[in-house]
Write a protein that holds these residues in place. Structure first.
Motif, PDB file in Angstrom:
ATOM      1  N   ALA A  74       0.822  -1.214   0.000  1.00 15.36           N
ATOM      2  CA  ALA A  74       0.000   0.000   0.000  1.00 15.36           C
ATOM      3  C   ALA A  74       0.858   1.267   0.000  1.00 15.36           C
ATOM      4  CB  ALA A  74      -0.942  -0.001   1.203  1.00 15.36           C
ATOM      5  N   MET A  75       2.009   1.240   0.663  1.00 12.11           N
ATOM      6  CA  MET A  75       2.897   2.405   0.700  1.00 12.11           C
ATOM      7  C   MET A  75       3.518   2.689  -0.666  1.00 12.11           C
ATOM      8  SD  MET A  75       5.060   1.828   4.165  1.00 12.11           S
ATOM      9  CE  MET A  75       4.300   1.569   5.749  1.00 12.11           C
ATOM     10  N   ARG A  76       3.680   1.649  -1.467  1.00 12.02           N
ATOM     11  CA  ARG A  76       4.348   1.790  -2.775  1.00 12.02           C
ATOM     12  C   ARG A  76       3.388   2.127  -3.903  1.00 12.02           C
ATOM     13  NH1 ARG A  76       6.584  -2.917  -0.630  1.00 12.02           N
ATOM     14  NH2 ARG A  76       5.429  -4.205  -2.125  1.00 12.02           N
ATOM     15  N   GLU A  77       2.110   2.219  -3.605  1.00  7.93           N
ATOM     16  CA  GLU A  77       1.116   2.531  -4.634  1.00  7.93           C
ATOM     17  C   GLU A  77       0.665   3.978  -4.501  1.00  7.93           C
ATOM     18  OE1 GLU A  77      -1.823  -0.486  -3.800  1.00  7.93           O
ATOM     19  OE2 GLU A  77      -0.767  -1.970  -5.039  1.00  7.93           O
ATOM     20  N   LYS A  78      -0.005   4.475  -5.546  1.00 10.55           N
ATOM     21  CA  LYS A  78      -0.539   5.847  -5.503  1.00 10.55           C
ATOM     22  C   LYS A  78      -1.323   6.045  -4.220  1.00 10.55           C
ATOM     23  CE  LYS A  78      -1.356   7.934  -9.981  1.00 10.55           C
ATOM     24  NZ  LYS A  78      -0.584   8.997 -10.127  1.00 10.55           N
ATOM     25  N   GLY A  79      -1.118   7.197  -3.578  1.00  9.31           N
ATOM     26  CA  GLY A  79      -1.772   7.466  -2.301  1.00  9.31           C
ATOM     27  C   GLY A  79      -1.053   6.840  -1.122  1.00  9.31           C
ATOM     28  N   MET A  81       1.460   7.714   0.584  1.00  9.75           N
ATOM     29  CA  MET A  81       1.937   8.591   1.656  1.00  9.75           C
ATOM     30  C   MET A  81       1.022   8.501   2.882  1.00  9.75           C
ATOM     31  SD  MET A  81       4.446  10.345   2.607  1.00  9.75           S
ATOM     32  CE  MET A  81       5.260  10.522   1.054  1.00  9.75           C
ATOM     33  N   GLU A  82      -0.266   8.341   2.667  1.00  9.18           N
ATOM     34  CA  GLU A  82      -1.207   8.186   3.789  1.00  9.18           C
ATOM     35  C   GLU A  82      -0.834   6.953   4.620  1.00  9.18           C
ATOM     36  OE1 GLU A  82      -5.878   6.972   4.501  1.00  9.18           O
ATOM     37  OE2 GLU A  82      -5.320   7.921   2.600  1.00  9.18           O
ATOM     38  N   HIS A  83      -0.457   5.869   3.969  1.00 10.30           N
ATOM     39  CA  HIS A  83      -0.080   4.638   4.673  1.00 10.30           C
ATOM     40  C   HIS A  83       1.274   4.790   5.361  1.00 10.30           C
ATOM     41  CE1 HIS A  83      -3.486   2.453   3.023  1.00 10.30           C
ATOM     42  NE2 HIS A  83      -3.244   3.110   1.884  1.00 10.30           N
ATOM     43  N   ILE A  88       4.148   5.617  10.526  1.00 14.29           N
ATOM     44  CA  ILE A  88       4.989   6.461  11.375  1.00 14.29           C
ATOM     45  C   ILE A  88       4.275   6.771  12.677  1.00 14.29           C
ATOM     46  CG2 ILE A  88       6.047   8.760  11.597  1.00 14.29           C
ATOM     47  CD1 ILE A  88       6.701   8.545   8.560  1.00 14.29           C
ATOM     48  N   ASP A  89       2.986   7.041  12.617  1.00 14.89           N
ATOM     49  CA  ASP A  89       2.217   7.294  13.836  1.00 14.89           C
ATOM     50  C   ASP A  89       2.263   6.073  14.762  1.00 14.89           C
ATOM     51  OD1 ASP A  89       0.349   8.932  15.463  1.00 14.89           O
ATOM     52  OD2 ASP A  89      -1.051   7.297  14.982  1.00 14.89           O
ATOM     53  N   LYS A  90       2.095   4.884  14.194  1.00 19.42           N
ATOM     54  CA  LYS A  90       2.158   3.659  15.000  1.00 19.42           C
ATOM     55  C   LYS A  90       3.562   3.479  15.590  1.00 19.42           C
ATOM     56  CE  LYS A  90      -1.386   1.174  12.386  1.00 19.42           C
ATOM     57  NZ  LYS A  90      -1.636   0.023  11.489  1.00 19.42           N
ATOM     58  N   GLY A 147       4.633  11.055  -3.513  1.00 19.08           N
ATOM     59  CA  GLY A 147       3.442  10.685  -2.758  1.00 19.08           C
ATOM     60  C   GLY A 147       3.310   9.206  -2.429  1.00 19.08           C
ATOM     61  N   TYR A 148       4.342   8.426  -2.667  1.00 17.71           N
ATOM     62  CA  TYR A 148       4.327   7.005  -2.316  1.00 17.71           C
ATOM     63  C   TYR A 148       5.750   6.475  -2.329  1.00 17.71           C
ATOM     64  CZ  TYR A 148       4.663   6.428  -7.403  1.00 17.71           C
ATOM     65  OH  TYR A 148       5.059   6.503  -8.702  1.00 17.71           O
ATOM     66  N   GLY A 149       5.949   5.323  -1.661  1.00 16.82           N
ATOM     67  CA  GLY A 149       7.288   4.729  -1.642  1.00 16.82           C
ATOM     68  C   GLY A 149       7.577   3.994  -0.357  1.00 16.82           C
ATOM     69  N   TYR A 150       8.488   4.536   0.458  1.00 17.28           N
ATOM     70  CA  TYR A 150       8.937   3.843   1.661  1.00 17.28           C
ATOM     71  C   TYR A 150       9.336   4.853   2.724  1.00 17.28           C
ATOM     72  CZ  TYR A 150      13.664   4.988   0.045  1.00 17.28           C
ATOM     73  OH  TYR A 150      14.791   5.661  -0.358  1.00 17.28           O
ATOM     74  N   LEU A 151       9.585   4.330   3.936  1.00 23.74           N
ATOM     75  CA  LEU A 151      10.140   5.137   5.017  1.00 23.74           C
ATOM     76  C   LEU A 151      11.475   4.529   5.414  1.00 23.74           C
ATOM     77  CD1 LEU A 151       9.822   3.443   7.941  1.00 23.74           C
ATOM     78  CD2 LEU A 151       7.434   4.040   7.559  1.00 23.74           C
TER      79      LEU A 151
END
Length: 177
Positions: A74-79, A81-83, A88-90, A147-151
């Motif tokens: 989900a992080m690597r797909e469009k949108g 960044m929300e994931h 990061i919050d968790k 807007g997508y990728g990894y941390l």
């Protein structure tokens, strides 16, 4: 084979690092352990000393970490960044648990490295930011822009158990644990 994706000199005298990955899941741990073994074995042949200590020499320079680039589908797909932001919050809510898993002495080795100086955050505080090499979790600038990728979790120590790092990140971000 082992996925070695880069090598480079570091700030501390005679310090070099290598990057393993990208890999999926538990393969990261397998690749890192075998790479460490091969490094030790080759160094032995040449009379070179290898240390995985996060701060092997006192001084005004960086220590050694095992930064972990992490993503879910989900992080690597469009949108995505929300994931990334949700993850990061968790992670922020379980900082101490992560610090204890990120070095074999439950954070004691990393205390010498995570001082808040030398491109690190303080071991006592959680922080995150875009293109900030001095925080716990960094989002690379290009990831933020697209807007997508990894941390990048910058807290694991160079002497970490990569299986423990993977376990605690997945537990925190995916298993609601």
């Amino acid at each position: 084979g082992i996925r070695i994706s880069g090598t480079n000199a570091e700030v501390m005298p005679a310090q070099w690092e290598f990057q393993v990955g990208p890999t999926e899941g538990i393969d990261m741990g397998d690749d890192l352990w075998v790479a460490r073994y091969l490094l030790e074995r080759v160094a032995e042949d040449f009379g070179v000393v290898v240390s995985f200590d996060p701060k092997p020499m006192k001084g005004d320079w960086n220590g050694a970490g095992a930064h972990c680039n992490y993503s879910t589908k989900a992080m690597r797909e469009k949108g995505g960044m929300e994931h990334i932001e949700k993850a990061i919050d968790k992670l922020s809510k379980h900082h101490i648990r992560h610090i204890k898993e990120y070095d074999p002495n439950e954070g004691k080795d990393n205390e010498r490295r995570l001082t808040g100086c030398h491109e690190t955050s303080s071991i006592h505080d959680f922080s995150s930011g875009v293109a900030n090499r001095g925080c716990s979790i960094r989002i690379p600038r290009e990831i933020s822009a697209q807007g997508y990728g990894y941390l990048e979790d910058r807290r694991p120590s160079s002497n970490c158990d990569p299986y423990s790092v993977t376990m605690v990140i997945v537990k925190t971000t995916c298993l609601e644990d």
